[in-house]
Scaffold this motif. Structure first.
Motif, short mmCIF file in Angstrom:
data_model
loop_
_atom_site.label_atom_id
_atom_site.label_comp_id
_atom_site.label_asym_id
_atom_site.label_seq_id
_atom_site.Cartn_x
_atom_site.Cartn_y
_atom_site.Cartn_z
N ILE A 48 6.74 -5.77 -4.74
CA ILE A 48 5.67 -5.74 -5.74
C ILE A 48 5.21 -7.15 -6.07
O ILE A 48 4.00 -7.42 -6.17
N GLU A 49 6.15 -8.09 -6.22
CA GLU A 49 5.77 -9.48 -6.49
C GLU A 49 4.99 -10.09 -5.34
O GLU A 49 4.03 -10.83 -5.55
N LYS A 50 5.39 -9.78 -4.11
CA LYS A 50 4.74 -10.36 -2.94
C LYS A 50 3.37 -9.72 -2.68
O LYS A 50 2.39 -10.43 -2.43
N GLU A 51 3.31 -8.41 -2.71
CA GLU A 51 2.10 -7.69 -2.31
C GLU A 51 1.16 -7.38 -3.47
O GLU A 51 -0.02 -7.12 -3.26
N GLY A 52 1.71 -7.35 -4.68
CA GLY A 52 0.91 -7.01 -5.87
C GLY A 52 1.06 -5.54 -6.21
O GLY A 52 1.11 -4.68 -5.32
N ALA A 53 1.13 -5.28 -7.50
CA ALA A 53 1.31 -3.91 -7.98
C ALA A 53 0.16 -3.01 -7.54
O ALA A 53 0.37 -1.84 -7.18
N GLY A 54 -1.06 -3.53 -7.52
CA GLY A 54 -2.22 -2.73 -7.14
C GLY A 54 -2.12 -2.21 -5.71
O GLY A 54 -2.43 -1.05 -5.44
N ALA A 55 -1.66 -3.07 -4.80
CA ALA A 55 -1.52 -2.66 -3.41
C ALA A 55 -0.45 -1.59 -3.27
O ALA A 55 -0.62 -0.62 -2.51
N VAL A 56 0.64 -1.76 -4.00
CA VAL A 56 1.73 -0.77 -3.93
C VAL A 56 1.27 0.56 -4.50
O VAL A 56 1.52 1.62 -3.91
N VAL A 57 0.58 0.52 -5.64
CA VAL A 57 0.09 1.76 -6.25
C VAL A 57 -0.91 2.45 -5.33
O VAL A 57 -0.87 3.67 -5.14
N ALA A 58 -1.79 1.69 -4.70
CA ALA A 58 -2.79 2.27 -3.78
C ALA A 58 -2.10 2.94 -2.59
O ALA A 58 -2.47 4.05 -2.19
N ALA A 63 -0.17 7.88 0.16
CA ALA A 63 0.93 8.68 0.69
C ALA A 63 1.06 10.01 -0.05
O ALA A 63 1.28 11.06 0.56
N ALA A 64 0.89 9.98 -1.38
CA ALA A 64 0.96 11.22 -2.17
C ALA A 64 -0.16 12.17 -1.78
O ALA A 64 0.05 13.38 -1.66
N ASP A 65 -1.36 11.63 -1.57
CA ASP A 65 -2.49 12.45 -1.14
C ASP A 65 -2.22 13.09 0.21
O ASP A 65 -2.52 14.28 0.43
N ALA A 66 -1.64 12.33 1.13
CA ALA A 66 -1.32 12.86 2.47
C ALA A 66 -0.27 13.96 2.37
O ALA A 66 -0.38 14.99 3.05
N ARG A 67 0.75 13.77 1.52
CA ARG A 67 1.77 14.81 1.33
C ARG A 67 1.16 16.06 0.73
O ARG A 67 1.47 17.18 1.15
N ALA A 68 0.26 15.89 -0.23
CA ALA A 68 -0.40 17.05 -0.86
C ALA A 68 -1.26 17.80 0.15
O ALA A 68 -1.26 19.03 0.18
N LYS A 69 -1.96 17.06 1.00
CA LYS A 69 -2.80 17.69 2.03
C LYS A 69 -1.93 18.45 3.02
O LYS A 69 -2.26 19.57 3.41
N GLU A 70 -0.81 17.86 3.42
CA GLU A 70 0.11 18.52 4.35
C GLU A 70 0.68 19.79 3.73
O GLU A 70 0.77 20.83 4.38
N LYS A 71 1.05 19.71 2.45
CA LYS A 71 1.59 20.88 1.76
C LYS A 71 0.54 21.97 1.68
O LYS A 71 0.83 23.15 1.88
N GLN A 72 -0.71 21.61 1.38
CA GLN A 72 -1.78 22.58 1.30
C GLN A 72 -1.98 23.25 2.66
O GLN A 72 -2.12 24.48 2.75
#
Length: 88
Positions: A48-58, A63-72
Motif C-alpha cells: 500500500i505504501e509503495k503502490e498507493g491505497a487508490g491503486a490497491v482499492v481499484a 477483482a471483486a467485480d470479476a468474482r461477482a461476474k463469474e458467480k453470476q
C-alpha cells in the motif's frame, strides 16, 4: 486489531514448509496464526505504501467485480441445468 467476527483464512503448505513456519513462529514467541498474520499485514502495508491505497482499492474492486461476474455466470448455468433436469 481483533475482529468482532473473526474469519479463518486457509492456505496450503507442504509438511516441510509448515514445520519451518511453525519453528520460526515458535522462535519469535508467536502462535502460527499470529506469526503468519503479522507477516501478511506487514507485506500489505509495504505494498500500500509503495503502490498507493487508490491503486490497491481499484485492483481489489476489479477483482471483486470479476468474482461477482463469474458467480453470476455460474448461477445462470446452474439454473439452466435445473431447468433441463425438469424436462427429463
Amino acid at each position: 486489531m481483533a475482529a468482532k467476527t473473526p474469519h479463518t483464512i486457509c492456505f496450503r503448505a507442504s509438511d516441510a514448509d509448515r514445520e519451518v513456519i511453525q519453528a520460526v513462529a515458535d522462535y519469535t514467541g508467536l502462535s502460527l496464526s499470529g506469526f503468519v498474520r503479522s507477516l501478511v499485514l506487514d507485506r500489505c502495508r509495504e505494498i500500500i505504501e509503495k503502490e498507493g491505497a487508490g491503486a490497491v482499492v481499484a485492483a481489489a474492486q476489479k477483482a471483486a467485480d470479476a468474482r461477482a461476474k463469474e458467480k453470476q455466470s455460474q448461477d445462470e448455468a446452474n439454473a439452466l441445468l435445473e431447468n433441463l433436469r425438469a424436462f427429463s
